[in-house]
Design a protein around this motif. Structure first.
Motif, mmCIF file in Angstrom:
data_model
loop_
_atom_site.group_PDB
_atom_site.id
_atom_site.type_symbol
_atom_site.label_atom_id
_atom_site.label_comp_id
_atom_site.label_asym_id
_atom_site.label_seq_id
_atom_site.Cartn_x
_atom_site.Cartn_y
_atom_site.Cartn_z
ATOM 1 N N ARG A 280 0.779 -1.094 0.120
ATOM 2 C CA ARG A 280 0.017 -0.060 -0.002
ATOM 3 C C ARG A 280 0.871 1.145 -0.046
ATOM 4 N N SER A 281 1.881 1.261 0.701
ATOM 5 C CA SER A 281 2.651 2.247 0.688
ATOM 6 C C SER A 281 3.556 2.596 -0.524
ATOM 7 N N LYS A 282 3.847 1.559 -1.403
ATOM 8 C CA LYS A 282 4.464 1.767 -2.591
ATOM 9 C C LYS A 282 3.350 2.138 -3.580
ATOM 10 N N ILE A 283 2.059 1.575 -3.456
ATOM 11 C CA ILE A 283 1.197 2.256 -4.500
ATOM 12 C C ILE A 283 1.139 3.707 -4.107
ATOM 13 N N ARG A 284 1.039 4.123 -3.110
ATOM 14 C CA ARG A 284 0.786 5.288 -2.492
ATOM 15 C C ARG A 284 1.873 6.506 -3.196
ATOM 16 N N ILE A 285 2.901 5.762 -3.139
ATOM 17 C CA ILE A 285 4.093 6.835 -3.902
ATOM 18 C C ILE A 285 3.777 6.762 -5.380
ATOM 19 N N SER A 286 3.309 5.799 -6.023
ATOM 20 C CA SER A 286 3.050 5.752 -7.603
ATOM 21 C C SER A 286 1.866 6.672 -7.378
ATOM 22 N N ARG A 287 0.905 6.948 -6.713
ATOM 23 C CA ARG A 287 -0.138 7.908 -6.976
ATOM 24 C C ARG A 287 0.116 9.391 -6.624
ATOM 25 N N GLU A 288 1.064 9.391 -5.470
ATOM 26 C CA GLU A 288 1.233 10.878 -5.087
ATOM 27 C C GLU A 288 2.548 11.277 -5.743
ATOM 28 N N LEU A 289 3.396 10.625 -6.163
ATOM 29 C CA LEU A 289 4.833 11.008 -6.867
ATOM 30 C C LEU A 289 5.017 10.574 -7.934
ATOM 31 N N PRO A 290 4.426 10.111 -8.945
ATOM 32 C CA PRO A 290 4.404 9.797 -10.324
ATOM 33 C C PRO A 290 5.489 10.355 -11.312
ATOM 34 N N TYR A 291 5.970 11.333 -11.245
ATOM 35 C CA TYR A 291 6.695 12.078 -11.827
ATOM 36 C C TYR A 291 8.329 11.956 -11.388
ATOM 37 N N ALA A 292 8.218 12.067 -10.023
ATOM 38 C CA ALA A 292 9.771 11.733 -9.310
ATOM 39 C C ALA A 292 10.081 10.361 -9.465
ATOM 40 N N SER A 293 9.102 9.447 -9.303
ATOM 41 C CA SER A 293 9.021 7.975 -9.406
ATOM 42 C C SER A 293 9.636 7.829 -11.205
ATOM 43 N N LYS A 294 9.227 8.386 -12.044
ATOM 44 C CA LYS A 294 9.715 8.229 -13.216
ATOM 45 C C LYS A 294 11.439 8.623 -13.285
ATOM 46 N N VAL A 295 11.364 9.768 -12.668
ATOM 47 C CA VAL A 295 12.913 10.176 -12.744
ATOM 48 C C VAL A 295 13.952 9.108 -12.108
ATOM 49 N N PHE A 296 13.262 8.566 -11.098
ATOM 50 C CA PHE A 296 13.960 7.583 -10.400
ATOM 51 C C PHE A 296 14.236 6.498 -11.179
ATOM 52 N N ALA A 297 13.361 5.991 -11.706
ATOM 53 C CA ALA A 297 13.405 4.920 -12.634
ATOM 54 C C ALA A 297 14.292 5.076 -13.922
ATOM 55 N N SER A 298 14.219 6.144 -14.352
ATOM 56 C CA SER A 298 15.212 6.555 -15.373
ATOM 57 C C SER A 298 16.695 6.522 -14.946
ATOM 58 N N GLU A 299 16.986 7.135 -13.736
ATOM 59 C CA GLU A 299 18.086 7.038 -13.227
ATOM 60 C C GLU A 299 18.836 5.791 -12.852
ATOM 61 N N ILE A 300 17.828 4.837 -12.321
ATOM 62 C CA ILE A 300 18.223 3.668 -12.344
ATOM 63 C C ILE A 300 18.684 2.906 -13.503
ATOM 64 N N MET A 301 17.863 2.891 -14.572
ATOM 65 C CA MET A 301 18.191 2.556 -15.741
ATOM 66 C C MET A 301 19.475 2.940 -16.491
ATOM 67 N N HIS A 302 19.924 4.134 -15.987
ATOM 68 C CA HIS A 302 21.060 4.531 -16.560
ATOM 69 C C HIS A 302 22.446 4.433 -15.479
ATOM 70 N N GLY A 303 22.178 3.696 -14.626
ATOM 71 C CA GLY A 303 23.313 3.214 -13.665
ATOM 72 C C GLY A 303 23.572 4.155 -12.440
ATOM 73 N N ALA A 304 22.435 4.896 -12.411
ATOM 74 C CA ALA A 304 22.382 5.767 -10.956
ATOM 75 C C ALA A 304 23.519 6.714 -11.103
ATOM 76 N N PRO A 305 23.965 7.489 -11.978
ATOM 77 C CA PRO A 305 25.064 8.309 -11.817
ATOM 78 C C PRO A 305 25.024 9.363 -10.994
ATOM 79 N N HIS A 306 23.505 9.878 -10.657
ATOM 80 C CA HIS A 306 23.417 11.149 -9.764
ATOM 81 C C HIS A 306 23.086 10.655 -8.376
ATOM 82 N N LEU A 307 22.764 9.520 -8.019
ATOM 83 C CA LEU A 307 22.451 9.166 -6.511
ATOM 84 C C LEU A 307 23.664 9.120 -5.954
ATOM 85 N N SER A 308 23.637 9.667 -4.624
ATOM 86 C CA SER A 308 25.008 9.652 -3.892
ATOM 87 C C SER A 308 25.218 8.442 -3.249
ATOM 88 N N ALA A 309 26.416 8.102 -2.917
ATOM 89 C CA ALA A 309 26.784 6.940 -2.168
ATOM 90 C C ALA A 309 26.106 6.603 -1.101
#
Length: 207
Positions: free
Chosen positions: A88-117
């Motif tokens: 339910r928490s994960k679904i809530r994130i998809s509902r409330e933060l859809p754009y940020a979720s897409k940015v995160f997914a793209s970041e992961i697909m590109h090897g997470a170059p901007h995520l901090s250690a």
């Protein structure tokens, strides 16, 4: 009471989430972000200093909720209750933060170059903890002998698809946009599939 500074930062952050979700980091423009936020372009640099800093703030805005979604795993609880709350928490994130979720997914697909250690470590440590909890339930005979890694991956995929592929879901369902009833149906369906598939005891449990 929200200050003007907090309001403006929130407007910019939301606009940046939409811009980066639509165009990615490289193609995203601060001028377009400012226009979406309804603020002068200098305000973007005043509050966030650079486009890269703003992009990192967008990532932080989704990393924190993702970590918080795992809270049910961080205290003793029945598998059915923990998994239900997590889904339910994960679904809530998809509902409330859809754009940020897409940015995160793209970041992961590109090897997470901007995520901090530190962010990478936190996410990895939490995932390992969740997997260890699931394995402990399996060892105690509280659920079927499923692979805990792939169970977690499946939950991620099933819940995050409602943000990352919302356009496709809307087309298939014939709706302009998903509403609360769609997200509730999604949550109940995923919960049922996970609990039944994992042979988790659900007596006296409301999905």
């Amino acid at each position: 009471m929200t200050s003007i500074r907090e309001r403006n930062k929130a407007l910019i952050l939301r606009a940046a989430s939409e811009e980066f979700a639509d165009k990615g980091f490289a193609a995203g423009k601060t001028s377009d972000i400012a226009a979406k936020a309804g603020l002068p372009k200098p305000n973007v640099y005043y509050y966030f200093k650079s486009k890269e800093n703003l992009y990192r703030e967008v990532l932080a805005s989704i990393v924190e909720p993702l970590l918080a979604a795992s809270a049910p795993f961080n205290q003793p609880g029945r598998p059915a209750d923990v998994l239900t709350a997590y889904i339910r928490s994960k679904i809530r994130i998809s509902r409330e933060l859809p754009y940020a979720s897409k940015v995160f997914a793209s970041e992961i697909m590109h090897g997470a170059p901007h995520l901090s250690a530190e962010q990478t470590r936190q996410l990895n440590d939490q995932a390992k903890h969740n997997i260890a909890c699931i394995q402990a339930w399996i060892d105690q005979g509280l659920m079927a002998q499923v692979d805990p890694h792939h169970l977690l991956f499946s939950i991620w995929a099933a819940t995050q698809t409602y943000a990352d592929f919302d356009w496709q879901i809307s087309i298939v369902t014939g709706k302009t946009r998903l509403d609360d009833s769609d997200y509730e149906a999604a949550a109940r369906t995923i919960i049922r599939l996970v609990l039944k598939g994992c042979e988790v005891e659900t007596a006296a449990h409301a999905g």
